[in-house]
Scaffold this active site. Structure first.
Site, PDB file in Angstrom:
ATOM      1  CD  GLU A 214      -2.921  -1.369  -0.078  1.00 11.01           C
ATOM      2  OE1 GLU A 214      -3.042  -0.182  -0.654  1.00 11.01           O
ATOM      3  OE2 GLU A 214      -3.441  -2.350  -0.123  1.00 11.01           O
ATOM      4  CG  ASP A 236       3.726  -1.955 -14.264  1.00  9.62           C
ATOM      5  OD1 ASP A 236       4.193  -1.923 -15.434  1.00  9.62           O
ATOM      6  OD2 ASP A 236       4.459  -2.678 -13.265  1.00  9.62           O
TER       7      ASP A 236
HETATM    8 ZN   LIG Z   1      -2.959  -2.989  -4.534  1.00 12.23          ZN
END
Ligand SMILES: [Zn+2]
Length: 326
Positions: A214, A236
């Protein structure tokens, strides 16, 4: 109330928050456009303006609890900060699990974390805010980030990394807000059972890696599979991570091939996949460093990476962040 069963699979609501903000916040849409333009240039070879040395980021942990066993200990919080410090400095022992072909791409993010020793008013603090809430649990709707909604409002998000620890329902492990979003909700949320390595942390999510994942999002990293379900067209926006189908879970074996990415296959051991979680790549570090010189430029202070305490989680009591060793 019975505890929600832990998920068998890692579940992260960062993209749900991202899409909610794209739908509701025009300033977020503009900020994300700017940030992605910059990241695109870096992915395609533009030089990254990086911070020198290591960056020390002060952390405030908000513990939101309703029943006493969820009012987690200082030791459990210290253990989580320690995992972050190992993972973002490439000092995690399980880095040895990286397959040989990917090892040269693994990179030191040069970021350190310490519980804040000074609060927003300039007074000494242990960097922990404890709130007894009337709410038993929370979802990704951000109530946990608000005093008025039964959570705890953030400390100034341009000076602190805010981490909220509370019970998330529906098997949700955590979520983060990407750079460029509203200050009132900026930070990282981790469920009580996936925070740290002791106390309420529960296998298989008791290795502190939910917070590593996170905080990676909070520093602008996307999921390595590109958030397009199992498809091969999502990205990404990092050049050195292989194109990959969907997320991996559990303990995959090398090589795990998808999207014609053989012979080496998916980088399932990346922190931004959902499986083994032991490394960032150089490209991901460039993207995080771009966040630290761009949208998160006000945060943290420069410290010497070779300081013998560089991997330590405590800031010396008499030496506030950035005061003497940069
Ligand atoms: Zn994630």
């Amino acid at each position: 109330m019975a505890d929600d069963p832990l998920p068998q699979r890692r579940t992260c609501a960062t993209m749900a928050l991202h899409h909610r903000l794209l739908d509701t916040s025009p300033p977020y849409v503009e900020a994300r456009d700017r940030i992605e333009d910059q990241a695109f240039r870096i992915e395609h070879g533009a030089r990254v303006v990086e911070r020198p040395g290591c960056t020390l980021i002060p952390v405030v942990v908000h513990v939101i609890w309703n029943s006493a066993e969820h009012n987690i200990s200082r030791g459990q919080i210290d253990g989580q900060i320690e995992v972050l410090n190992r993972d973002f400095r490439m000092r995690n022992a399980d880095l040895a699990d990286v397959p040989e072909v990917f090892a040269p791409i693994a990179a030191d993010a040069r970021i350190r974390f310490a519980l804040a020793d000074t609060d927003p008013d300039g007074d000494p603090t242990d960097g922990i805010v404890r709130v007894r809430s009337t709410r038993a649990d929370f979802d990704s709707g951000d109530a946990i980030k608000s005093d008025a909604a039964g959570g705890s409002s953030p400390w100034p998000t341009d000076r602190y990394l805010n981490i909220w620890v509370g019970r998330l329902r529906g098997g949700l492990l955590g979520y983060a807000q990407f750079p460029g979003g509203p200050a009132a909700t900026d930070g990282v949320v981790v469920t009580t059972s996936a925070f740290g390595t002791t106390g309420t942390a529960t296998a298989p999510f008791d290795r502190g890696r939910t917070a590593t994942h996170e905080v990676g999002h909070w520093l602008d990293l996307r999921h390595i599979w590109g958030d397009d379900g199992d498809g091969c067209s999502g990205s990404d926006f990092v050049a050195d991570t292989p194109n990959q189908g969907g997320p991996n879970y559990g303990v995959p074996t090398f090589p795990t091939i998808s999207c014609s990415n053989g012979p080496n296959g998916d980088m399932f051991m990346n922190y931004l996949d959902d499986a083994a979680m032991v490394m960032f790549t150089a490209g991901q570090v460039a993207r995080m460093q771009a966040a630290l010189t761009g949208p998160r430029a006000a945060l943290g202070s420069t410290v010497d990476c070779n300081d013998p305490e560089a991997g330590a989680y405590r800031v010396r009591d008499t030496d506030p962040p950035g005061s003497g060793d940069n």
